[in-house]
Design a protein around this motif. Structure first.
Motif, PDB file in Angstrom:
ATOM      1  N   HIS A  44       7.523   5.240 -11.774  1.00  0.00           N
ATOM      2  CA  HIS A  44       6.774   6.188 -12.595  1.00  0.00           C
ATOM      3  C   HIS A  44       5.300   5.806 -12.672  1.00  0.00           C
ATOM      4  N   VAL A  45       5.035   4.503 -12.810  1.00  0.00           N
ATOM      5  CA  VAL A  45       3.641   4.040 -12.898  1.00  0.00           C
ATOM      6  C   VAL A  45       2.916   4.290 -11.588  1.00  0.00           C
ATOM      7  N   LEU A  46       3.547   3.912 -10.466  1.00  0.00           N
ATOM      8  CA  LEU A  46       2.913   4.114  -9.166  1.00  0.00           C
ATOM      9  C   LEU A  46       2.650   5.592  -8.905  1.00  0.00           C
ATOM     10  N   ASP A  77       3.462  -3.328  -4.683  1.00  0.00           N
ATOM     11  CA  ASP A  77       2.054  -3.656  -4.424  1.00  0.00           C
ATOM     12  C   ASP A  77       1.150  -3.132  -5.541  1.00  0.00           C
ATOM     13  N   LEU A  78       1.575  -3.362  -6.786  1.00  0.00           N
ATOM     14  CA  LEU A  78       0.797  -2.978  -7.959  1.00  0.00           C
ATOM     15  C   LEU A  78       0.354  -4.239  -8.683  1.00  0.00           C
ATOM     16  N   ASP A  79      -0.944  -4.394  -8.863  1.00  0.00           N
ATOM     17  CA  ASP A  79      -1.471  -5.612  -9.482  1.00  0.00           C
ATOM     18  C   ASP A  79      -1.388  -5.582 -11.004  1.00  0.00           C
ATOM     19  N   ASP A  80      -1.613  -4.408 -11.603  1.00  0.00           N
ATOM     20  CA  ASP A  80      -1.608  -4.301 -13.061  1.00  0.00           C
ATOM     21  C   ASP A  80      -0.187  -4.082 -13.554  1.00  0.00           C
ATOM     22  N   VAL A  81       0.364  -5.103 -14.180  1.00  0.00           N
ATOM     23  CA  VAL A  81       1.742  -5.033 -14.686  1.00  0.00           C
ATOM     24  C   VAL A  81       1.706  -4.672 -16.167  1.00  0.00           C
ATOM     25  N   PRO A  82       2.317  -3.554 -16.557  1.00  0.00           N
ATOM     26  CA  PRO A  82       2.302  -3.162 -17.973  1.00  0.00           C
ATOM     27  C   PRO A  82       3.052  -4.163 -18.850  1.00  0.00           C
ATOM     28  N   GLU A  83       2.710  -4.172 -20.128  1.00  0.00           N
ATOM     29  CA  GLU A  83       3.483  -4.964 -21.073  1.00  0.00           C
ATOM     30  C   GLU A  83       4.899  -4.388 -21.163  1.00  0.00           C
ATOM     31  N   LEU A  84       5.862  -5.265 -21.415  1.00  0.00           N
ATOM     32  CA  LEU A  84       7.273  -4.881 -21.472  1.00  0.00           C
ATOM     33  C   LEU A  84       7.811  -5.190 -22.867  1.00  0.00           C
ATOM     34  N   TYR A  85       8.464  -4.212 -23.474  1.00  0.00           N
ATOM     35  CA  TYR A  85       9.015  -4.364 -24.822  1.00  0.00           C
ATOM     36  C   TYR A  85      10.499  -4.029 -24.813  1.00  0.00           C
ATOM     37  N   CYS A 134      11.907   8.577  -8.672  1.00  0.00           N
ATOM     38  CA  CYS A 134      11.924   7.183  -9.121  1.00  0.00           C
ATOM     39  C   CYS A 134      13.269   6.512  -8.879  1.00  0.00           C
ATOM     40  N   ASP A 135      14.342   7.279  -8.757  1.00  0.00           N
ATOM     41  CA  ASP A 135      15.603   6.699  -8.290  1.00  0.00           C
ATOM     42  C   ASP A 135      15.432   6.184  -6.861  1.00  0.00           C
ATOM     43  N   ARG A 136      14.684   6.916  -6.058  1.00  0.00           N
ATOM     44  CA  ARG A 136      14.414   6.461  -4.692  1.00  0.00           C
ATOM     45  C   ARG A 136      13.567   5.189  -4.712  1.00  0.00           C
ATOM     46  N   ALA A 137      12.564   5.156  -5.592  1.00  0.00           N
ATOM     47  CA  ALA A 137      11.736   3.960  -5.718  1.00  0.00           C
ATOM     48  C   ALA A 137      12.587   2.757  -6.086  1.00  0.00           C
ATOM     49  N   ALA A 138      13.528   2.942  -7.008  1.00  0.00           N
ATOM     50  CA  ALA A 138      14.405   1.844  -7.420  1.00  0.00           C
ATOM     51  C   ALA A 138      15.241   1.337  -6.253  1.00  0.00           C
ATOM     52  N   ALA A 139      15.739   2.256  -5.428  1.00  0.00           N
ATOM     53  CA  ALA A 139      16.535   1.855  -4.261  1.00  0.00           C
ATOM     54  C   ALA A 139      15.691   1.052  -3.277  1.00  0.00           C
ATOM     55  N   GLY A 178       0.782  -1.222   0.000  1.00  0.00           N
ATOM     56  CA  GLY A 178       0.000   0.000   0.000  1.00  0.00           C
ATOM     57  C   GLY A 178       0.815   1.273   0.000  1.00  0.00           C
ATOM     58  N   ILE A 179       2.098   1.208  -0.338  1.00  0.00           N
ATOM     59  CA  ILE A 179       2.944   2.397  -0.250  1.00  0.00           C
ATOM     60  C   ILE A 179       2.444   3.493  -1.185  1.00  0.00           C
ATOM     61  N   SER A 180       2.407   4.700  -0.676  1.00  0.00           N
ATOM     62  CA  SER A 180       2.061   5.865  -1.486  1.00  0.00           C
ATOM     63  C   SER A 180       3.317   6.393  -2.164  1.00  0.00           C
ATOM     64  N   PRO A 181       3.210   6.877  -3.386  1.00  0.00           N
ATOM     65  CA  PRO A 181       4.390   7.481  -4.018  1.00  0.00           C
ATOM     66  C   PRO A 181       4.908   8.692  -3.254  1.00  0.00           C
ATOM     67  N   ARG A 182       4.036   9.312  -2.444  1.00  0.00           N
ATOM     68  CA  ARG A 182       4.488  10.457  -1.645  1.00  0.00           C
ATOM     69  C   ARG A 182       5.528  10.030  -0.602  1.00  0.00           C
ATOM     70  N   ALA A 183       5.554   8.743  -0.286  1.00  0.00           N
ATOM     71  CA  ALA A 183       6.496   8.266   0.726  1.00  0.00           C
ATOM     72  C   ALA A 183       7.934   8.453   0.278  1.00  0.00           C
TER      73      ALA A 183
END
Length: 326
Positions: A136-138, A84-92, A186-191, A13-18
């Protein structure tokens, strides 16, 4: 060394604001304050530019899955589960000589990675890139980013110079400022997803150098990042600001320095331990607008003050030289 997250690790349930960088929060609030901007973004998508962009990617790329680069596909799914994201985008994956990745598409995003990125990066670094795109998606960056990509593809000869009363060149500048800030979040998200901030910094180093990690030293790169952040006088720092304004991404050394400053603040450890803002708990828009004003005021005031001091010092030196010469 295996740095994959432990089994079951999930930021529920993490918010991107975190993990939102203050510059991202400020720039997003600033965008929201521009009358008619959302109308312009929607119009760019409605006019078919987004469909053409998506078709260009889909027609010249390979969609990944269990039978197509399965390791990369599995990592892609894992990073979305961790956030915690259920919808996974297609990857190309697409053939392109520049190591990069992008997420585009209003409503139904897709993630595209360039072949050079897969060639250069190891497993851990690839996961860091995929986690960055998941961030970015979240954070719901994709619609604005899609509009920016459309405007960049149009180039300087925009077929429609004004939409909804707003000049598109100005919209492009505003979106570029915002996206540079969004990249820091998003660098923080990656970490957080990889649980390895150094892997993110190593990725930035490899992407900057275009060379494999075996031939590079991360400690030297981080020392370079510190020098870039703290070195030089006011005029030099001001020139960095203007350099940034022409880029869609912050400079890699700055991104590494910003990330590790955040890690050292203790916020990274706190979030990994499970203490973070969750979706639905975010503050209101009024507080965000206040943050925007404070951030940009501080950013530009400091830079121009330092530059002014440097100019004054140079002027004094010149005056002393002229007196001696006379």
């Amino acid at each position: 060394m295996n740095t994959l997250p432990v089994d079951g690790y999930q930021l529920q349930g993490i918010s991107p604001r975190a993990f939102e960088h203050p510059a991202d929060r400020a720039a997003t609030a600033a965008l929201a304050s521009i009358p008619g901007l959302d109308q312009v973004v929607r119009k760019l998508i409605e006019l078919g530019y987004e469909r053409a962009l998506r078709a260009a990617y889909l027609g010249s790329s390979v969609r990944l899955g269990p039978a197509q680069l399965a390791e990369t596909w599995n990592a892609h799914n894992q990073v979305f589960r961790t956030l915690d994201l259920d919808d996974v985008p297609e990857l190309y994956i697409t053939q392109f000589p520049v190591a990069n990745a992008s997420t585009i598409g209003a409503g139904r995003p897709i993630v595209v990675i360039n072949s050079e990125l897969v060639r250069l990066l190891g497993v851990e670094e690839r996961r860091a890139v995929l986690a960055h795109e998941a961030g970015h998606v979240l954070a719901d960056h994709v619609v604005y980013h899609t509009a920016l990509v459309i405007l960049l593809r149009m180039g300087t000869s925009l077929p429609i110079p004004v939409i909804g009363g707003l000049p598109l060149m100005a919209v492009r500048r505003a979106l570029m400022e915002w996206y540079r800030a969004a990249e820091l979040s998003c660098d923080r998200a990656a970490a957080l997803v990889t649980r390895d901030p150094e892997a993110v910094c190593r990725t930035l180093m490899i992407l900057a150098a275009g060379a494999e990690a075996d031939d590079l030293d991360l400690s030297q790169f981080m020392a370079q990042a510190h020098d870039f952040d703290t070195g030089g006088g006011g005029l030099e720092r001001l020139s960095r600001l203007f350099l940034d304004m022409n880029l869609t991404h912050p400079l890699p050394v700055r991104r590494a320095q910003e990330l590790m400053t955040w890690v050292r603040s203790g916020e990274y450890d706190r979030i990994v331990a499970g203490e973070y803002l969750k979706r639905g708990e975010e503050p209101g828009a009024r507080a965000e607008a206040g943050d925007a004003a404070a951030h940009y005021a501080d950013r530009f005031r400091t830079l121009f003050k330092d530059a002014g001091g440097a100019v004054g010092s140079a002027t004094d030196q010149l005056a002393d030289w002229l007196k001696k010469d006379r």
